[in-house]
Motif scaffolding. Structure first.
Motif, PDB file in Angstrom:
ATOM      1  N   GLY A  76       0.804  -1.221   0.000  1.00 54.43           N
ATOM      2  CA  GLY A  76       0.000   0.000   0.000  1.00 54.43           C
ATOM      3  C   GLY A  76       0.836   1.270   0.000  1.00 54.43           C
ATOM      4  O   GLY A  76       0.335   2.346   0.311  1.00 54.43           O
ATOM      5  N   LEU A  77       2.102   1.155  -0.361  1.00 54.82           N
ATOM      6  CA  LEU A  77       2.979   2.330  -0.341  1.00 54.82           C
ATOM      7  C   LEU A  77       2.949   3.111  -1.646  1.00 54.82           C
ATOM      8  O   LEU A  77       3.311   4.270  -1.692  1.00 54.82           O
ATOM      9  N   ILE A  78       2.563   2.449  -2.693  1.00 54.44           N
ATOM     10  CA  ILE A  78       2.424   3.130  -3.977  1.00 54.44           C
ATOM     11  C   ILE A  78       1.139   2.636  -4.638  1.00 54.44           C
ATOM     12  O   ILE A  78       0.635   1.564  -4.286  1.00 54.44           O
ATOM     13  N   THR A  79       0.635   3.422  -5.548  1.00 52.73           N
ATOM     14  CA  THR A  79      -0.516   2.966  -6.321  1.00 52.73           C
ATOM     15  C   THR A  79      -0.090   2.901  -7.778  1.00 52.73           C
ATOM     16  O   THR A  79       0.967   3.403  -8.158  1.00 52.73           O
ATOM     17  N   THR A  80      -0.930   2.278  -8.571  1.00 48.14           N
ATOM     18  CA  THR A  80      -0.627   2.217  -9.998  1.00 48.14           C
ATOM     19  C   THR A  80      -1.702   2.999 -10.717  1.00 48.14           C
ATOM     20  O   THR A  80      -2.794   3.175 -10.197  1.00 48.14           O
ATOM     21  N   LEU A  81      -1.384   3.462 -11.900  1.00 49.94           N
ATOM     22  CA  LEU A  81      -2.423   4.126 -12.651  1.00 49.94           C
ATOM     23  C   LEU A  81      -2.479   3.657 -14.085  1.00 49.94           C
ATOM     24  O   LEU A  81      -1.462   3.392 -14.697  1.00 49.94           O
ATOM     25  N   GLY A  82      -3.709   3.531 -14.522  1.00 47.60           N
ATOM     26  CA  GLY A  82      -3.971   3.294 -15.929  1.00 47.60           C
ATOM     27  C   GLY A  82      -3.497   1.975 -16.492  1.00 47.60           C
ATOM     28  O   GLY A  82      -2.408   1.532 -16.202  1.00 47.60           O
TER      29      GLY A  82
END
Ligand SMILES: [Zn+2]
Ligand SMILES: [Zn+2]
Length: 159
Positions: A76-82
């Motif tokens: 949960g330290l980074i998110t992804t996009l697209g």
């Protein structure tokens, strides 16, 4: 584009905390990989993260960087996009924010808006699923790309 110093510090602190809580080993390599994402506002893809980390750690493998990025996402330290998946971009900004995406160069930049945070969605969305958050993606042409297309007029300085 670099993230603000205060944000980077906050992200690194969150990283240390998450490693401690999950009992994961806080290795130098993991820290470097997270720092690479945390220090930028560029929403890099895995390839770009790999190149950045390799400058400081020539022995790091691409596989390690990829695996670590997905591990960071699981924490949960980074998110992804697209989509699409092979060009997934990673984002260390976990505060509510929205994106401007340049359709020419892919520049993805954060912006903030209380108004958009409170956006009312049409009821039809409920027939698709339960809404958790709303993030707006604005598409357009960034100033840099626009300047390349139409060379700015040369203004003569007065006086
Ligand atoms: Zn652009
Ligand atoms: Zn973002």
């Amino acid at each position: 584009m670099k993230a603000r110093k205060r944000d980077i510090e906050q992200r690194m602190a969150r990283f240390n905390e998450a490693c401690r809580k999950s009992g994961a080993k806080l290795t130098h390599q993991r820290m470097e990989i997270f720092h690479e994402v945390a220090q930028t506002g560029d929403h890099p893809d895995a390839e770009k993260v790999f190149h950045g980390v390799r400058e400081r750690m020539p022995t790091v493998s691409q596989d390690t960087v990829y695996r670590t990025l997905w591990w960071l996402k699981d924490l949960g330290l980074i998110t992804t996009l697209g989509p699409p998946r092979e060009r997934t971009r990673f984002d260390a900004n976990l505060n509510r924010h929205h994106h401007f995406v340049c359709v020419k160069c892919g520049l993805t930049q954060d912006f903030y808006s209380d108004k958009l945070d409170k956006l009312t969605l049409p009821e039809s969305v409920q027939s698709i699923g339960h809404v958790e958050t709303t993030q707006v993606e604005v598409k357009g042409i960034c100033l840099k790309c626009a300047a390349k297309e139409k060379p700015a007029k040369q203004f003569k300085k007065r006086g």
